[in-house]
Design an enzyme around this catalytic site. Structure first.
Site, PDB file in Angstrom:
ATOM      1  N   LYS A  42       0.841  -1.202   0.000  1.00  0.00           N
ATOM      2  CA  LYS A  42       0.000   0.000   0.000  1.00  0.00           C
ATOM      3  C   LYS A  42       0.877   1.253   0.000  1.00  0.00           C
ATOM      4  O   LYS A  42       0.698   2.151  -0.792  1.00  0.00           O
ATOM      5  CB  LYS A  42      -0.913  -0.035   1.231  1.00  0.00           C
ATOM      6  CG  LYS A  42      -1.767   1.193   1.378  1.00  0.00           C
ATOM      7  CD  LYS A  42      -2.705   1.083   2.564  1.00  0.00           C
ATOM      8  CE  LYS A  42      -3.327   2.435   2.869  1.00  0.00           C
ATOM      9  NZ  LYS A  42      -4.269   2.403   3.970  1.00  0.00           N
ATOM     10  N   GLU A 102      10.577  -4.538   4.520  1.00  0.00           N
ATOM     11  CA  GLU A 102      10.668  -5.972   4.184  1.00  0.00           C
ATOM     12  C   GLU A 102      10.313  -6.199   2.715  1.00  0.00           C
ATOM     13  O   GLU A 102      10.992  -6.925   1.983  1.00  0.00           O
ATOM     14  CB  GLU A 102       9.686  -6.792   5.044  1.00  0.00           C
ATOM     15  CG  GLU A 102      10.015  -6.842   6.513  1.00  0.00           C
ATOM     16  CD  GLU A 102       9.247  -5.804   7.320  1.00  0.00           C
ATOM     17  OE1 GLU A 102       9.072  -4.667   6.817  1.00  0.00           O
ATOM     18  OE2 GLU A 102       8.840  -6.130   8.440  1.00  0.00           O
ATOM     19  N   GLU A 143      -4.660  -6.367  14.888  1.00  0.00           N
ATOM     20  CA  GLU A 143      -4.086  -5.084  14.466  1.00  0.00           C
ATOM     21  C   GLU A 143      -5.169  -3.998  14.522  1.00  0.00           C
ATOM     22  O   GLU A 143      -4.874  -2.831  14.744  1.00  0.00           O
ATOM     23  CB  GLU A 143      -3.476  -5.179  13.059  1.00  0.00           C
ATOM     24  CG  GLU A 143      -2.590  -3.990  12.723  1.00  0.00           C
ATOM     25  CD  GLU A 143      -1.712  -4.185  11.488  1.00  0.00           C
ATOM     26  OE1 GLU A 143      -0.545  -4.558  11.625  1.00  0.00           O
ATOM     27  OE2 GLU A 143      -2.226  -3.974  10.372  1.00  0.00           O
TER      28      GLU A 143
HETATM   29  O1  F6P Z   1       2.330  -3.939   9.994  1.00  0.00           O
HETATM   30  C1  F6P Z   1       1.894  -2.672   9.684  1.00  0.00           C
HETATM   31  C2  F6P Z   1       1.377  -2.563   8.281  1.00  0.00           C
HETATM   32  O2  F6P Z   1       1.230  -1.216   8.010  1.00  0.00           O
HETATM   33  C3  F6P Z   1       0.057  -3.303   8.060  1.00  0.00           C
HETATM   34  O3  F6P Z   1      -1.036  -2.619   8.507  1.00  0.00           O
HETATM   35  C4  F6P Z   1       0.091  -3.490   6.595  1.00  0.00           C
HETATM   36  O4  F6P Z   1      -0.854  -4.435   6.178  1.00  0.00           O
HETATM   37  C5  F6P Z   1       1.523  -3.925   6.403  1.00  0.00           C
HETATM   38  O5  F6P Z   1       2.242  -3.124   7.319  1.00  0.00           O
HETATM   39  C6  F6P Z   1       2.067  -3.775   5.015  1.00  0.00           C
HETATM   40  O6  F6P Z   1       2.022  -2.457   4.575  1.00  0.00           O
HETATM   41  P1  F6P Z   1       2.188  -2.076   3.068  1.00  0.00           P
HETATM   42  O7  F6P Z   1       1.091  -2.714   2.284  1.00  0.00           O
HETATM   43  O8  F6P Z   1       2.144  -0.589   3.021  1.00  0.00           O
HETATM   44  O9  F6P Z   1       3.528  -2.595   2.591  1.00  0.00           O
END
Ligand code: F6P
Length: 550
Positions: free
Chosen positions: A209, A215, A356
């Site tokens: 997102k 990661e 969460e």
């Molecule tokens: O762990 C926190 C978080 O923001 C989650 O809410 C989310 O699903 C995940 O990290 C991955 O985030 P992104 O889709 O922005 O990589």
């Protein structure tokens, strides 16, 4: 907007406390024995899905009072606020519209001056066209070979939802494509996946997102390096990398072409995003039409949630039961027990969705709540779980409400397997509810040897099952994309109801930030060989790593 009001200040709460004192000593065994209509009274139906609440430690008055609580906490108005696009995610200043992703009506839903539903449709068309090219073989890799493997690289909501759905609907999967998920920054995850793949026939979906999650970016760079090692020319990236994100600038900076970018919007929470472009791996695995069936199942549950009176509203009742057990009974955990191998990842998915969202202790005005909020979610597929942790549920010291989930029909009707599976499902819910008294244990001894010896008497207490352990049973005809969509949406709405009742904000997740910040600092310190200002334990662990790293 959601008001700030503690549930414990309501009139219904006081009534619930008094009522709890009456219900708490009652045994489910007696509640069933005294009321032959108990199942009918507590069986709720959504299309072909049955939600049997009768094995919960409730009476009709419990549900009446819980409904009163929901009324006083203005759950109905809160539901409307969400669906109509009010900024109910106040701590992030955002609207919450994952329901718009599965809204097939021709309504207008304006967000920031745009019709959100039209934007959703545009991305859905893009996803559909992409899937069609992929499945027809029109989309090929850089050497002209068909794509045979899809790798979704993402974490949290950009991994758990699609991974769970792809696994759950494996029976519907297109045979020509293998779908993999890489999430962990542990290099083993990428290494063990990549070693099975051929760069010429592999397509990577980078799902994030924010497109800032460390990661995911680390895994995406590793995948790109692995690909370019063979493909050499960066021009080939456009045939092998697509992105799903709200952050189109960061996607472009990574080197993914705009036409390969599938957008979504900040009004879709990460853990509520599988219905958005984040579901692309699902659409690739199953075909776009199946993905749409999943959305339609969710849409049907959305309608139920929005239109059904609170007392008959399934996600509302499920959310209220959570308050009943967490706050009145003091239950600290809740088990999710799918009796369906295809649903084995559901507990993991629901862990993020529920914990969460509602693992919060600040009320909506920032005070610390003086009651419990989200219990720990855990679980595993039956019958395997019966041979690991069921002992504790039956005879341990904690009260653990359980959700048992099963299809009436199996996708793999081999011999008597499904009958055996479901017999275990029914038996466990019955055993948890009824238990076994000391007298019943003695009677068993008598049946065997005509008497109860002194030695056997010593065993009686060990063989007693207290029973009175609550469970909700969810059964549907068959696990289809539509049914799964409605089941997931039910849990999403349960989360919402819990958050409204607990007077907390369910759609932010500030609690994951501190660890992320510290990890960044520590990584930098280790790379630079700098001494950080940490406690003696953290310093000791870093020193151990430095001494043993090579
Ligand atoms: O762990 C926190 C978080 O923001 C989650 O809410 C989310 O699903 C995940 O990290 C991955 O985030 P992104 O889709 O922005 O990589």
């Amino acid at each position: 907007m959601l008001k700030n009001y503690a549930p414990t200040q309501t009139n219904a709460w006081k009534k619930l406390e008094a009522h709890f004192a009456e219900v708490q000593p009652q045994h489910l065994r007696d509640l069933f024995a005294n009321d032959p209509q108990r199942f009918e009274k507590f069986a709720f139906h959504f299309e072909d899905t049955l939600f049997d609440l009768s094995k919960n430690r409730i009476t009709e008055e419990t549900l009446d009072l819980l409904t009163e609580l929901a009324e006083e906490m203005e759950v109905k108005a809160a539901i409307e606020s969400m669906f109509s696009g009010e900024k109910i995610n106040a701590t992030e200043g955002r609207v919450v519209l994952h329901t718009a992703l599965r809204n097939f009506t021709d309504q207008q839903l304006e967000v920031d001056g745009e019709n959100a539903l039209q934007e959703v449709r545009d991305v859905q068309q893009q996803m559909k066209a992409f899937c069609s090219k992929l499945h027809s073989g029109e989309w090929t890799g850089y050497t002209g070979k068909r794509i045979q493997s899809i790798v979704n690289i993402g974490i949290g909501g950009s991994d758990l939802g699609p991974k769970m759905v792809v696994e759950a609907l494996k029976k519907y999967q297109k045979p020509e494509l293998e779908v993999y998920f890489v999430s962990n920054v542990d290099g083993t995850d990428a290494a063990e996946t990549l070693r099975r793949l051929d760069p010429e026939t592999t397509l990577f979906i980078i799902a994030s997102k924010t497109f800032t999650t460390k990661e995911t970016l680390a895994n995406a760079h590793t995948a790109r390096d692995w690909f370019l090692e063979q493909a050499k020319d960066k021009e080939h990236i456009k045939k092998h990398f697509v992105a799903l994100s709200t952050n189109t600038e960061a996607v472009a900076a990574f080197g993914i072409a705009p036409e390969n970018t599938f957008r979504f919007w900040d009004w879709v929470g990460g853990r509520f995003s599988l219905w958005s472009a984040i579901g692309l791996s699902v659409a690739c695995a199953l075909g776009y039409d199946r993905f749409e069936e999943l959305l339609r199942g969710a849409e049907a549950m959305d309608k139920h949630f929005r239109q059904t009176p609170l007392r008959q509203n399934i996600p509302v009742l499920m959310g209220l039961l959570s308050t009943w057990y967490t706050d009145l009974f003091g239950a600290q955990t809740h088990a999710i027990l799918p009796y369906d191998q295809y649903l084995r990842l559901l507990p993991e998915y629901l862990q993020q969705l529920l914990m969460e969202s509602n693992g919060k202790s600040a009320s909506r005005n920032g005070d610390t709540v003086n009651y419990q909020t989200q219990p720990v979610i855990w679980g595993a597929a039956g019958t395997n779980s019966q041979h690991s942790f069921f002992q504790l549920i039956h005879q341990g010291t904690y009260l653990i409400p359980c959700d048992f989930i099963a299809p009436a029909q199996s996708h793999n009707p081999i011999g008597q397997h499904h009958l055996m599976l479901l017999s275990n499902f029914f038996a466990q819910t019955e055993a948890l509810m009824k238990g076994k008294t000391a007298e019943e244990v003695r009677e068993e001894f008598r049946q065997k040897s005509g008497t109860v010896t002194e030695e056997q008497e010593q065993l009686v207490q060990h063989k007693v099952f207290e029973g009175n352990k609550p469970s909700t049973s969810i059964m549907f005809k068959k696990l289809t994309p539509y049914t799964l969509g409605s089941l997931i949406a039910m849990y999403e709405h349960k989360v919402f109801v819990q958050g409204v009742i607990w007077n907390i904000y369910s759609f932010d997740q500030w609690g994951v930030e501190l660890g992320k910040q510290l990890a960044g600092t520590i990584e930098k310190e280790i790379l630079e060989g700098a001494a950080g200002k940490h406690d003696s334990s953290t310093n000791g662990l870093i020193a151990y790593y430095n001494q043993n790293r090579s």
